[in-house]
Design an enzyme around this catalytic site. Structure first.
Site, PDB file in Angstrom:
ATOM      1  N   LYS A 121      -1.589  -2.527 -10.245  1.00  0.00           N
ATOM      2  CA  LYS A 121      -1.469  -2.811  -9.009  1.00  0.00           C
ATOM      3  C   LYS A 121      -2.854  -3.572  -8.207  1.00  0.00           C
ATOM      4  O   LYS A 121      -2.701  -4.606  -7.438  1.00  0.00           O
ATOM      5  CB  LYS A 121      -1.553  -1.569  -8.087  1.00  0.00           C
ATOM      6  CG  LYS A 121      -1.140  -1.568  -6.465  1.00  0.00           C
ATOM      7  CD  LYS A 121      -2.111  -1.799  -5.876  1.00  0.00           C
ATOM      8  CE  LYS A 121      -2.747  -0.309  -5.496  1.00  0.00           C
ATOM      9  NZ  LYS A 121      -4.234  -0.115  -4.577  1.00  0.00           N
ATOM     10  N   ASP A 139       1.970  -0.794  -3.552  1.00  0.00           N
ATOM     11  CA  ASP A 139       1.299   0.416  -3.167  1.00  0.00           C
ATOM     12  C   ASP A 139       2.329   1.518  -2.539  1.00  0.00           C
ATOM     13  O   ASP A 139       3.501   1.290  -2.534  1.00  0.00           O
ATOM     14  CB  ASP A 139      -0.037  -0.166  -2.367  1.00  0.00           C
ATOM     15  CG  ASP A 139       0.444  -0.565  -0.909  1.00  0.00           C
ATOM     16  OD1 ASP A 139       1.731  -0.807  -0.595  1.00  0.00           O
ATOM     17  OD2 ASP A 139      -0.322  -0.591   0.009  1.00  0.00           O
TER      18      ASP A 139
END
Length: 233
Positions: A121, A139
């Protein structure tokens, strides 16, 4: 409504209403963004932005942070979640940047993930924000909102969500679409009290459609949004 229609409607809305969506983290260069994103894990951007000015003043470059110990970094980030681990990650990442990458944050996303504290991420965030790469960072907000509004269906992991979104959203839009979903989740489609009455994508929202249909068939059915699954950042 088909999945294609839902994506087309939501994308068209955001393109019109939020064409210049961007990160709310404050940074001046790739290293500062890397630090800010590492700190933002399981922490709000607001808190990170309150913390980083003093941190960047003390350690403005990878070289300056590489020369510091985790114990020296810790006081600057003690108000951030998991400060001990993050201080260790920042010190180690800065050292690796200096020893293996010539003091520059690598722009190869696979190489980025070699840095301590940097996962998929975080690497994707840097890729999207700094280099406009066709990647979809996932997220907490992206994972939750995508499922609630119907862009994903029973997605179990951030990677599964990333792959689904990347399949349906045109590649050139992925960097900004990431911000669309984050900002929508942060300010409109909030986890506990979503502002559905003010939501511009309500016509394409799966959860809204389900509640409307339930209310039409049974007026006693609750009209509040269902609680979407959440993932820690």
């Amino acid at each position: 409504m088909t999945t294609k229609q839902r994506y087309e409607g939501i994308i068209a809305y955001f393109k019109q209403q939020m064409p210049e969506a961007e990160s709310e983290l404050h940074y001046a260069d790739p290293f500062q963004l890397l630090v800010a994103v590492v700190l933002s894990a399981q922490c709000t951007d607001k808190r990170v932005n309150m913390t980083t000015p003093a941190l960047f003043e003390a350690f403005p470059t990878p070289q300056a942070m590489a020369a510091a110990t985790a114990e020296e970094i810790y006081p600057y980030i003690r108000s951030i979640s998991y400060p001990n681990n993050k201080a260790k990650h920042l010190a180690a990442a800065a050292r690796m940047i200096c020893t293996e990458f010539g003091g520059e944050v690598p722009d190869d996303l696979e190489q980025l993930q070699r840095l301590p504290g940097v996962g998929r991420k975080t690497a994707n965030v840097l890729g999207a924000v700094l280099w406009n790469r066709e990647v979809m960072p996932v997220d907490t907000h992206v994972f939750r909102v995508a499922e609630r509004i119907g862009l994903t269906t029973r997605s179990k992991t951030p990677l599964q969500t990333e792959r689904t979104l990347s399949t349906h959203i045109p590649g050139a839009l992925l960097p900004v679409a990431h911000h669309w979903l984050i900002l929508h989740g942060r300010y409109v489609c909030t986890a506990r009290a979503p502002k559905c009455a003010a939501c511009g994508i309500r016509p394409w929202c799966r959860d809204h459609a389900r509640r409307e249909a339930a209310a039409a068939s049974d007026p006693t059915q609750p009209t509040q949004p269902t609680t979407a699954p959440t993932r820690r950042r």
